[in-house]
Design a protein around this motif. Structure first.
Motif, mmCIF file in Angstrom:
data_model
loop_
_atom_site.group_PDB
_atom_site.id
_atom_site.type_symbol
_atom_site.label_atom_id
_atom_site.label_comp_id
_atom_site.label_asym_id
_atom_site.label_seq_id
_atom_site.Cartn_x
_atom_site.Cartn_y
_atom_site.Cartn_z
ATOM 1 N N TYR A 1 0.806 -1.229 0.000
ATOM 2 C CA TYR A 1 0.000 0.000 0.000
ATOM 3 C C TYR A 1 0.836 1.274 0.000
ATOM 4 N N GLY B 1 -9.773 -7.989 -4.503
ATOM 5 C CA GLY B 1 -8.818 -7.115 -5.187
ATOM 6 C C GLY B 1 -7.525 -7.805 -5.532
ATOM 7 N N LYS C 1 -5.296 -7.313 -2.683
ATOM 8 C CA LYS C 1 -5.127 -5.931 -2.244
ATOM 9 C C LYS C 1 -6.499 -5.282 -2.058
ATOM 10 N N PRO C 2 -7.153 -5.563 -0.911
ATOM 11 C CA PRO C 2 -8.447 -4.922 -0.652
ATOM 12 C C PRO C 2 -8.283 -3.408 -0.615
ATOM 13 N N PRO C 3 -9.351 -2.654 -0.876
ATOM 14 C CA PRO C 3 -9.252 -1.186 -0.835
ATOM 15 C C PRO C 3 -8.701 -0.709 0.511
ATOM 16 N N VAL C 4 -7.811 0.249 0.460
ATOM 17 C CA VAL C 4 -7.188 0.734 1.685
ATOM 18 C C VAL C 4 -8.214 1.323 2.640
ATOM 19 N N GLU C 5 -9.342 1.809 2.104
ATOM 20 C CA GLU C 5 -10.384 2.427 2.929
ATOM 21 C C GLU C 5 -11.029 1.441 3.900
#
Length: 468
Positions: A291, A348, A351-355
């Motif tokens: 990230y 993702g 890589k899931p959304p950082v939010e």
């Protein structure tokens, strides 16, 4: 004659009045002893909980100082993971000896010696001039802190009600996890200000002072202070008296051969092995590499996971005691825990959304301590007199997972680090964490329901052993 009768009556009244006063005084004395017991148990537990904070600090601290260790000693990812695993191997192999020590030497001396040894090991780790001393210090820390939790469980079985055991285990886990929280962002700040060497040496000095406090304050049982036992306060006979206490080696054999002991072991292996691989070893690097977070900000996300673990342990234990079930809460929370790992690995493309990371990590941490009920189950399916040994066997599981899983991930990073993009690399590594969590989840369905009470004497295993 009348005067004589009058004098006798007065004397009898005085005797009766004095007897009543003595009885009332005796009742007041007993009431004071009960009050003292119910209040002093929190002092005993509180000092042991402080020692447990040190345990959790060392458990998760290694991940924050990874770059410092790499820069100082020039180590590979596998070597770094092995440094972290040294703690868990020592902790794991010491669990049965810890149970034996808790049942024989007593919690007071056991925790005093263990915390003292951990303090010396932490100082060695901080001052280590080479890799050998680094490993040696980490090993001493692991051996020293390994005895603390089992001793706390033993103290809880002597100072608290059986119906409070799940709740107290959750509270203990919550307080201990404060050390894990300290091992994230606060540790990163301290290391940046004082250097990693001074920080670990300082923690060692604090541990040595805490060892002295344990010896001064802690008592193994209320009887050691001339106070009534929790069974006497409740008007019950000790369950341990209902079944003849077996010899030490036979006790160990009974716990090891009891099939109901082992589901908790496997659950703890899978759940905690995956969790500590993220929060204690590779999570910081994952957040920085995948990230692009700053090294000083990445621990904030892991701190949220550890906070979730602390709160979850508190809530899950309370829920279990309230609904009088061990198995149902383990299955319910375990389902959510495995789902969180599925999101990390598969959403993702790794890589899931950082939010969503803050809520995701918190929920992952909050549901992970379903394993805390395994400690209660281990105690409740075995002989009441060997609470230390039976819970220590279950407790080995988490540290078995914490020992073997991070080096597996380290090997993947060393092997594929130069050929894979960061997201793909961590997805491949964390797939093993998902697998560990999934296996642990399967074993929640194999847990023996105890309804929050000791079922040893009524179980098939207990009846067979009694007949022998």
């Amino acid at each position: 004659m009348k005067d004589f009768k009058f004098t006798c009556n007065i004397s009898l009244h005085k005797v009766e009045w004095n007897s009543m006063r003595l009885m009332k005084g005796s009742e007041n004395m007993e009431e004071n002893k009960v009050k003292k017991m119910l209040s002093y148990r929190w002092i005993v537990w509180g000092v042991l909980a402080l020692a447990y904070i040190i345990v959790f600090f060392h458990r998760l601290a290694i991940g924050v100082v990874r770059e410092d260790l790499v820069n100082t000693f020039g180590i590979t990812g596998t070597t770094f993971a092995n440094i972290g695993s040294t703690y868990f191997y020592a902790y794991m192999f010491m669990q049965i000896p810890s149970g034996i020590l808790a049942d024989s030497l007593g919690a007071r001396k056991t925790v005093t010696l263990g915390t003292l040894l951990a303090g010396i090991g932490s100082v060695m780790f901080g001052l280590a001039p080479n890799l050998f001393m680094l490993f040696a210090g980490r090993l001493l820390v692991g051996i020293g802190v390994s005895v603390v939790f089992i001793a706390i469980l033993k103290v809880q079985s002597q100072w608290f009600k059986e119906s409070e055991f799940g709740t107290m285990s959750g509270i203990t886990s919550f307080v201990g996890n404060m050390g894990g929280i300290f091992a994230q962002t606060p540790l990163a700040i301290l290391v940046g200000y004082f250097t990693w060497r001074s920080t670990f040496a300082g923690i060692g000095a604090i541990s040595i002072l805490l060892a002295i406090l344990c010896y001064v304050v802690v008592r193994n049982t209320p009887q050691d202070m001339g106070l009534p036992t929790i069974e006497e306060i409740e008007g019950k006979k000790k369950e341990a008296q209902a079944v003849e206490r077996p010899p030490l080696l036979k006790s160990l054999g009974q716990a090891l051969t009891n099939p109901y002991t082992w589901p908790g072991f496997v659950i703890f292996t899978g759940f905690f092995g995956a969790f500590v691989s993220l929060t204690g070893t590779w999570g910081n690097s994952y957040l920085v590499d995948v990230y692009g977070l700053a090294p000083e900000k990445a621990p904030n996300y892991l701190m949220v996971a550890v906070l979730g673990l602390a709160l979850g342990g508190l809530v899950i234990g309370k829920i279990s005691d309230a609904v009088k079930s061990r198995k149902i809460p383990m299955i319910a929370f375990g389902t959510i825990y495995v789902a969180c790992w599925a999101i990390i690995v598969f959403v993702g493309d790794g890589k899931p959304p950082v939010e969503i990371l803050y809520p995701l990590f918190f929920i992952l941490g909050f549901t992970c301590p379903a394993f805390v009920l395994g400690w209660a189950c281990g105690k409740e399916v075995n002989h009441p007199a060997i609470a230390g040994i039976s819970t220590s066997i279950v407790n080995m599981g988490g540290f078995f997972g914490g020992a073997i899983l991070p080096p597996i991930l380290g090997k993947i990073f060393d092997t594929y680090g130069g050929t894979m993009e960061a997201t793909e690399l961590y997805q491949k590594a964390f797939l093993y964490c998902f697998a560990f969590a999934a296996v642990g989840y399967v074993f929640t369905f194999l847990v023996k329901e105890t309804r929050c009470k000791n079922i040893y004497a009524d179980s098939l295993c207990g009846r067979n052993l009694k007949q022998k």
